[in-house]
Design a protein around this motif. Structure first.
Motif, PDB file in Angstrom:
ATOM      1  N   HIS A 174       9.769   3.002 -24.470  1.00 43.98           N
ATOM      2  CA  HIS A 174      11.158   2.861 -24.027  1.00 43.98           C
ATOM      3  C   HIS A 174      12.061   2.474 -25.206  1.00 43.98           C
ATOM      4  CE1 HIS A 174      14.314   1.866 -21.069  1.00 43.98           C
ATOM      5  NE2 HIS A 174      14.535   0.798 -21.802  1.00 43.98           N
ATOM      6  N   LEU A 175      11.676   1.442 -25.940  1.00 36.61           N
ATOM      7  CA  LEU A 175      12.472   0.994 -27.078  1.00 36.61           C
ATOM      8  C   LEU A 175      12.536   2.036 -28.183  1.00 36.61           C
ATOM      9  CD1 LEU A 175      11.331  -2.722 -27.260  1.00 36.61           C
ATOM     10  CD2 LEU A 175      13.571  -1.864 -26.537  1.00 36.61           C
ATOM     11  N   ASP A 176      11.439   2.729 -28.403  1.00 37.20           N
ATOM     12  CA  ASP A 176      11.418   3.784 -29.413  1.00 37.20           C
ATOM     13  C   ASP A 176      12.427   4.870 -29.070  1.00 37.20           C
ATOM     14  OD1 ASP A 176      10.244   5.020 -31.804  1.00 37.20           O
ATOM     15  OD2 ASP A 176       9.467   6.514 -30.383  1.00 37.20           O
ATOM     16  N   ARG A 177      12.477   5.263 -27.805  1.00 37.16           N
ATOM     17  CA  ARG A 177      13.428   6.291 -27.374  1.00 37.16           C
ATOM     18  C   ARG A 177      14.862   5.804 -27.552  1.00 37.16           C
ATOM     19  NH1 ARG A 177      15.333  10.993 -27.614  1.00 37.16           N
ATOM     20  NH2 ARG A 177      16.231  11.849 -25.717  1.00 37.16           N
ATOM     21  N   LEU A 178      15.121   4.562 -27.194  1.00 33.95           N
ATOM     22  CA  LEU A 178      16.476   4.027 -27.342  1.00 33.95           C
ATOM     23  C   LEU A 178      16.896   3.996 -28.811  1.00 33.95           C
ATOM     24  CD1 LEU A 178      16.492   1.079 -24.772  1.00 33.95           C
ATOM     25  CD2 LEU A 178      17.254   3.445 -24.449  1.00 33.95           C
ATOM     26  N   LEU A 179      15.998   3.555 -29.678  1.00 30.56           N
ATOM     27  CA  LEU A 179      16.312   3.505 -31.110  1.00 30.56           C
ATOM     28  C   LEU A 179      16.572   4.900 -31.662  1.00 30.56           C
ATOM     29  CD1 LEU A 179      13.833   0.750 -32.282  1.00 30.56           C
ATOM     30  CD2 LEU A 179      16.326   0.567 -32.089  1.00 30.56           C
ATOM     31  N   ASN A 180      15.860   5.901 -31.148  1.00 30.15           N
ATOM     32  CA  ASN A 180      16.075   7.277 -31.599  1.00 30.15           C
ATOM     33  C   ASN A 180      17.400   7.861 -31.121  1.00 30.15           C
ATOM     34  OD1 ASN A 180      13.760   7.657 -33.170  1.00 30.15           O
ATOM     35  ND2 ASN A 180      12.529   8.066 -31.361  1.00 30.15           N
ATOM     36  N   LEU A 181      17.977   7.277 -30.078  1.00 30.85           N
ATOM     37  CA  LEU A 181      19.271   7.740 -29.568  1.00 30.85           C
ATOM     38  C   LEU A 181      20.450   7.034 -30.247  1.00 30.85           C
ATOM     39  CD1 LEU A 181      18.479   7.903 -25.746  1.00 30.85           C
ATOM     40  CD2 LEU A 181      18.989   9.847 -27.249  1.00 30.85           C
ATOM     41  N   MET A 182      20.166   6.005 -31.034  1.00 30.21           N
ATOM     42  CA  MET A 182      21.227   5.230 -31.686  1.00 30.21           C
ATOM     43  C   MET A 182      21.648   5.837 -33.002  1.00 30.21           C
ATOM     44  SD  MET A 182      20.452   1.179 -31.145  1.00 30.21           S
ATOM     45  CE  MET A 182      20.299   1.001 -32.871  1.00 30.21           C
ATOM     46  N   SER A 183      22.921   5.651 -33.316  1.00 31.32           N
ATOM     47  CA  SER A 183      23.402   6.027 -34.637  1.00 31.32           C
ATOM     48  C   SER A 183      22.822   5.038 -35.652  1.00 31.32           C
ATOM     49  CB  SER A 183      24.930   5.999 -34.680  1.00 31.32           C
ATOM     50  OG  SER A 183      25.395   4.674 -34.632  1.00 31.32           O
ATOM     51  N   PRO A 184      22.782   5.411 -36.936  1.00 29.29           N
ATOM     52  CA  PRO A 184      22.223   4.493 -37.937  1.00 29.29           C
ATOM     53  C   PRO A 184      22.923   3.129 -37.967  1.00 29.29           C
ATOM     54  CG  PRO A 184      22.469   6.672 -38.865  1.00 29.29           C
ATOM     55  CD  PRO A 184      23.114   6.713 -37.508  1.00 29.29           C
ATOM     56  N   GLN A 185      24.180   3.071 -37.632  1.00 28.04           N
ATOM     57  CA  GLN A 185      24.924   1.805 -37.605  1.00 28.04           C
ATOM     58  C   GLN A 185      25.110   1.300 -36.173  1.00 28.04           C
ATOM     59  OE1 GLN A 185      25.739   0.230 -40.519  1.00 28.04           O
ATOM     60  NE2 GLN A 185      24.552   1.894 -41.394  1.00 28.04           N
ATOM     61  N   GLY A 186      24.264   1.782 -35.261  1.00 27.64           N
ATOM     62  CA  GLY A 186      24.407   1.450 -33.850  1.00 27.64           C
ATOM     63  C   GLY A 186      23.895   0.070 -33.486  1.00 27.64           C
ATOM     64  N   HIS A 187      24.229  -0.332 -32.281  1.00 22.39           N
ATOM     65  CA  HIS A 187      23.798  -1.617 -31.738  1.00 22.39           C
ATOM     66  C   HIS A 187      23.043  -1.383 -30.440  1.00 22.39           C
ATOM     67  CE1 HIS A 187      26.337  -4.115 -34.378  1.00 22.39           C
ATOM     68  NE2 HIS A 187      27.198  -3.129 -34.277  1.00 22.39           N
ATOM     69  N   LEU A 188      21.956  -2.115 -30.287  1.00 25.18           N
ATOM     70  CA  LEU A 188      21.151  -2.068 -29.066  1.00 25.18           C
ATOM     71  C   LEU A 188      21.177  -3.465 -28.444  1.00 25.18           C
ATOM     72  CD1 LEU A 188      19.114  -0.756 -27.120  1.00 25.18           C
ATOM     73  CD2 LEU A 188      17.310  -1.336 -28.758  1.00 25.18           C
TER      74      LEU A 188
END
Length: 159
Positions: free
Chosen positions: A117-131
């Motif tokens: 789940h976390l891996d998928r979320l990180l892959n959807l984030m921009s390089p400067q994104g926030h989770l």
């Protein structure tokens, strides 16, 4: 129906204590960048009140707001509140968007495979994104020396 008593399907959620952290990130990103619209994904939206919160704070028009949920129980509500709605597991999310902010409120504790789940979320984030991951505080069972979460709400930011 089994879901009727589940609070995520009643009144719109009101997690201002969580969303205020996201609002701070929105304002900081808008100050630093002249993006036309920030892209935000809410995972496990339920009957979210986040769009109403953004309206009240005067920033909804500067947000491209996407939501994901596993059930269509709140479909009509979500289609009125969000710019894009996806029903299904986040691992099957169809868009390849670099989100500026991804968040979930009281979802992670229900996920059967949190690493995936976390891996998928990180892959959807921009390089400067926030989770942002908001979840209840749990003291781990067993040994009193076991690790404790630092606070009732945890967030992760990838710079």
């Amino acid at each position: 129906m089994l879901f009727r008593s589940y609070t995520a399907f009643g009144e719109p959620s009101n997690h201002i204590n969580c969303w205020s952290h996201i609002l701070t990130a929105i304002r900081k990103k808008r100050e630093r960048n002249n993006l036309l619209k920030l892209k935000i994904l809410e995972v496990g939206a339920g009957k979210t009140g986040f769009s109403q919160f953004l309206n009240k704070e005067g920033v909804r028009n500067s947000i491209e707001y996407h939501v994901q949920d596993v059930t269509k129980y709140n479909e009509i509500w979500l289609r009125c509140e969000a710019d894009f709605v996806f029903f299904g597991d986040i691992s099957e999310y169809p868009l390849h968007v670099d989100y500026d902010i991804i968040f979930s409120t009281y979802v992670l504790e229900h996920v059967s495979n949190p690493i995936l789940h976390l891996d998928r979320l990180l892959n959807l984030m921009s390089p400067q994104g926030h989770l942002f991951l908001f979840s209840p505080r749990y003291d781990l069972p067993g040994d009193r020396k076991s690790t404790r979460l630092n606070s009732s709400h945890e967030w992760i930011s990838r710079m």
